[in-house]
Design a protein around this motif. Structure first.
Motif, PDB file in Angstrom:
ATOM      1  N   ILE A  36      42.008  42.607  52.933  1.00  0.00           N
ATOM      2  CA  ILE A  36      41.004  42.931  51.911  1.00  0.00           C
ATOM      3  C   ILE A  36      41.304  42.151  50.625  1.00  0.00           C
ATOM      4  N   VAL A  37      42.584  42.118  50.265  1.00  0.00           N
ATOM      5  CA  VAL A  37      42.966  41.393  49.043  1.00  0.00           C
ATOM      6  C   VAL A  37      42.597  39.912  49.168  1.00  0.00           C
ATOM      7  N   PHE A  38      42.851  39.327  50.338  1.00  0.00           N
ATOM      8  CA  PHE A  38      42.494  37.927  50.559  1.00  0.00           C
ATOM      9  C   PHE A  38      40.980  37.721  50.462  1.00  0.00           C
ATOM     10  N   LEU A  39      40.224  38.670  51.018  1.00  0.00           N
ATOM     11  CA  LEU A  39      38.763  38.567  50.954  1.00  0.00           C
ATOM     12  C   LEU A  39      38.282  38.645  49.505  1.00  0.00           C
ATOM     13  N   LEU A  78      36.016  36.110  44.843  1.00  0.00           N
ATOM     14  CA  LEU A  78      36.059  35.801  43.403  1.00  0.00           C
ATOM     15  C   LEU A  78      36.090  34.294  43.185  1.00  0.00           C
ATOM     16  N   LEU A  79      36.890  33.621  44.014  1.00  0.00           N
ATOM     17  CA  LEU A  79      37.018  32.169  43.893  1.00  0.00           C
ATOM     18  C   LEU A  79      35.686  31.490  44.222  1.00  0.00           C
ATOM     19  N   GLY A  80      35.102  31.924  45.332  1.00  0.00           N
ATOM     20  CA  GLY A  80      33.840  31.318  45.774  1.00  0.00           C
ATOM     21  C   GLY A  80      32.726  31.541  44.777  1.00  0.00           C
ATOM     22  N   CYS A  81      32.745  32.693  44.108  1.00  0.00           N
ATOM     23  CA  CYS A  81      31.684  32.995  43.140  1.00  0.00           C
ATOM     24  C   CYS A  81      31.892  32.269  41.811  1.00  0.00           C
ATOM     25  N   GLY A  82      33.031  31.623  41.645  1.00  0.00           N
ATOM     26  CA  GLY A  82      33.195  30.792  40.453  1.00  0.00           C
ATOM     27  C   GLY A  82      34.151  31.324  39.409  1.00  0.00           C
ATOM     28  N   MET A  83      34.962  32.332  39.762  1.00  0.00           N
ATOM     29  CA  MET A  83      35.934  32.803  38.780  1.00  0.00           C
ATOM     30  C   MET A  83      37.046  31.755  38.654  1.00  0.00           C
ATOM     31  N   ALA A  84      37.544  31.564  37.457  1.00  0.00           N
ATOM     32  CA  ALA A  84      38.617  30.584  37.263  1.00  0.00           C
ATOM     33  C   ALA A  84      39.794  30.951  38.171  1.00  0.00           C
ATOM     34  N   ILE A  85      40.399  29.943  38.806  1.00  0.00           N
ATOM     35  CA  ILE A  85      41.388  30.188  39.858  1.00  0.00           C
ATOM     36  C   ILE A  85      42.557  31.088  39.419  1.00  0.00           C
ATOM     37  N   PRO A  86      43.145  30.883  38.233  1.00  0.00           N
ATOM     38  CA  PRO A  86      44.258  31.773  37.888  1.00  0.00           C
ATOM     39  C   PRO A  86      43.857  33.244  37.845  1.00  0.00           C
ATOM     40  N   PHE A  87      42.650  33.513  37.353  1.00  0.00           N
ATOM     41  CA  PHE A  87      42.188  34.906  37.302  1.00  0.00           C
ATOM     42  C   PHE A  87      41.835  35.397  38.712  1.00  0.00           C
ATOM     43  N   ALA A  88      41.255  34.495  39.536  1.00  0.00           N
ATOM     44  CA  ALA A  88      40.885  34.892  40.899  1.00  0.00           C
ATOM     45  C   ALA A  88      42.125  35.246  41.720  1.00  0.00           C
TER      46      ALA A  88
END
Lengths: 436, 181
Positions: free
Chosen positions: A10-13, A18-28
């Protein structure tokens, strides 16, 4: 109570979403990590975050990151890429493939002063593409060779990815650097071999280049390359001989870069200030990912997921080759969603214990990992080198992808060679002198 | 920019450059980071030369470099953020309406602020404990550990300030369809 396996899935999903939707990688990476910690251990689990962050980031291994970036910035601002390209184009012109061989050789040489693939592709691409277009080289092959050549940036030391892998797995960065040299040169040779064969089979793709007309021209080419060769030999020689740590080698590199610029008459206060400013911004972005990943690593260690996964994989009783095939497929799929560094920092805390259980040397695994990341850089949809070259070239992305695919095959060939003969990776680090 | 925008190597794209502008906080942080970086180079080179020529080591270079790195790392987070240098994947963002994009960004801002608040809380706790119990590094310098740990806290506070400014701007202009994308 949800099982740990489902938890981490679930955490990986969440991370991928979050990453796919465009959140900055460090925050994602950081947001699911904090959430996972809270789910696993409530507030007491969060109380370890401060010490973990301090321990992860006050790291001697990571101090080399900003220094190698600074060395590269100083050299780039002094005009390293046009000089390297000019020198190599004279020397490589007689080879079958002409300037395309220069692309690969130029990327390999630039990789030895720059630890980033994207920067290598972008810098050499900017210098090379106008000349390749003007001389009517095949567009797809030109773009593909530059996108692929750029990937050498993280295999040939100094490699920022290797430093970060080393910090995460407590592996000697100096040994990782040395381990990258032979596979890096081998990959360079494979790329050049492919270009030579292609040039022989499809002569229309590559115009004939005149070789150097006089010995003076050859001497001038060497004089363009000599300062970098000296820098590379001193920086990596000091590492190989155990005279300097990676951080010290990087600082020596910075000092030499300043001297080279002074010799060329390029040195100025503005150049140094710009280089420092750019280094701070680039380092911040990179180290933010490393910091978030350290939290993620803490979260999965806290939950004991690494041990569960190791037990699960060991119970599958895979052979070493089957394990590498599974890891290869995992990275191939992950590479479709996640960019290189994110991929490494998320997976290494999970895979490192598995590899240790299988008796795989962490240096060897580090090099394989770097090649997996390289593959992700030139395969769609997240192959960032493809986009960088396409935006410089102005052609169609599909053409760049078509041009890069044969080089992807070369990388897979290299992976096969290394799995069969791991000694290729381990030979040079095993010859190193221990640090003074 | 198609696909991934990488903060590591590329200049920000024009459409990303809109947003919270660097303030005096980021300018000071940047100046401090640049000075520490330059000092790190000089200090490390002096250490190498002293060792090579006089067989002498300052014994503190590694420790100080690690503290400098810590300060550079945490102080540069807000710098990278305001200069739009944090890498992000843009597939979804490019395919949705501007309004949906702004709402999604706002949701991300809230998640990020919550995450940074947790870090601020924990770093403040760690700094306070280090201060109160007078924790020191087990080295020649015996550095009071609250100093490097306070750098982590300051860095996170500057990032929190930048995130809050950005979110406020997004919220304020969301009705008028202007402001940070």
């Amino acid at each position: 109570m949800i099982s740990p396996g489902i938890d981490i899935a679930i955490v990986f999903l969440v991370f991928i979403a979050l990453l796919g939707c465009g959140m900055a990688i460090p925050f994602a990476i950081g947001v699911p990590a904090a959430l996972y910690l809270y789910i696993q251990g409530g507030l007491p689990a969060l109380k370890g975050v401060g010490l973990v962050s301090y321990g992860a980031m006050a790291s001697s291994a990571l101090t080399a990151v900003p220094l190698f970036i600074l060395m590269s910035e100083i050299l780039q601002r002094g005009g390293v890429s046009p000089r390297v390209y000019r020198g190599l184009s004279t020397l490589c012109a007689p080879l079958p493939g002409g300037l395309l061989q220069t692309n690969i050789a130029g990327c390999a040489m630039f990789s030895a002063i720059c630890g980033s693939s994207v920067a290598t592709a972008a810098t050499i691409g900017n210098v090379a593409l106008p000349q390749l277009i003007a001389r009517k080289y095949d567009g797809a092959l030109s773009a593909g060779s530059l996108a692929a050549g750029g990937t050498l940036g993280i295999l040939i030391p100094p490699s920022l990815v290797m430093i970060i892998y080393g910090a995460f797995t407590d592996t000697s960065v100096a040994r990782l650097f040395m381990a990258g040299i032979v596979p890096g040169l081998l990959l360079t040779a494979l790329f050049m071999l492919y270009i030579a064969v292609h040039a022989k089979l499809v002569p229309s793709a590559v115009p004939k280049e005149p070789g150097p007309s006089s010995i003076l021209e050859v001497m001038r080419a060497f004089s363009d390359l000599l300062p970098f060769l000296v820098l590379i030999v001193l920086v990596f020689g000091s590492l190989y001989l155990g005279f300097a740590t990676p951080t010290e080698a990087a600082a020596i590199g910075c000092a030499l870069a300043i001297v080279i610029n002074a010799v060329w008459g390029q040195l100025s206060k503005a150049l140094l200030v710009d280089a420092l400013r750019e280094t701070v911004r680039a380092s911040g972005a990179l180290l933010f990912i490393v910091f978030s990943a350290a939290l993620f690593s803490y979260a999965i260690t806290f939950a004991g997921v690494g041990e569960d996964l190791t037990r699960f994989v060991v119970n599958l009783q895979l052979s070493k080759y089957e394990l590498f095939l599974v890891v290869f497929l995992l990275y191939l799929v992950l590479g479709c969603f996640v960019e290189g560094l994110g991929m490494i920092v998320i997976t290494v805390p999970l895979l490192h214990p598995v590899m240790q259980q299988y008796g795989v040397d962490p240096v060897f695994f580090g090099i394989m990992l770097v090649i997996f990341v390289e593959l992700g850089l030139i395969t769609p949809p997240v192959g960032i080198n493809l986009f960088v070259i396409q935006s410089t070239w102005g052609g169609r992305l599909s053409e760049v992808i078509r041009g890069a695919m044969p080089f992807v095959l070369m990388m897979i060939v290299l992976l096969g060679i290394l799995v069969i003969w791991p000694g290729i990776v381990m030979w040079l680090p095993d010859q190193m002198r221990p640090p003074a | 920019m198609t696909g991934v925008s990488s903060s590591i190597d590329q200049a920000p794209q024009p459409d990303q450059a809109v947003g919270v502008a660097p303030t005096v906080i980021e300018s000071i942080s940047e100046g401090v980071c640049m000075a520490l970086l330059a000092l790190m180079v000089v200090m490390t080179c002096v250490e190498v030369l002293a060792r090579a020529l006089f067989d002498y080591s300052m014994q503190a270079t590694d420790e100080l470099s690690a503290y400098f790195l810590l300060a550079i790392t945490f102080l540069s987070f807000s710098i990278s953020y305001v200069h739009r240098r944090l890498a992000e994947v843009e597939f979804v963002m490019q395919r949705i309406s501007p309004r949906a994009r702004r709402l999604l960004k706002l949701a991300f801002d809230l998640f990020s602020i919550a995450f940074v608040l947790v870090l601020v809380w924990q770093f403040a706790r760690l700094t306070q404990i280090s201060w109160e119990s007078d924790q020191r590094a087990a080295t020649h310098l015996a550095t009071p550990l609250w100093i490097p740990r306070a750098m982590m806290l300051i860095g996170m506070l500057t990032l929190l300030a930048a995130l809050c400014r950005d979110s406020w701007l997004r919220l304020r202009f969301s009705a008028t369809d202007r402001g940070p994308k």
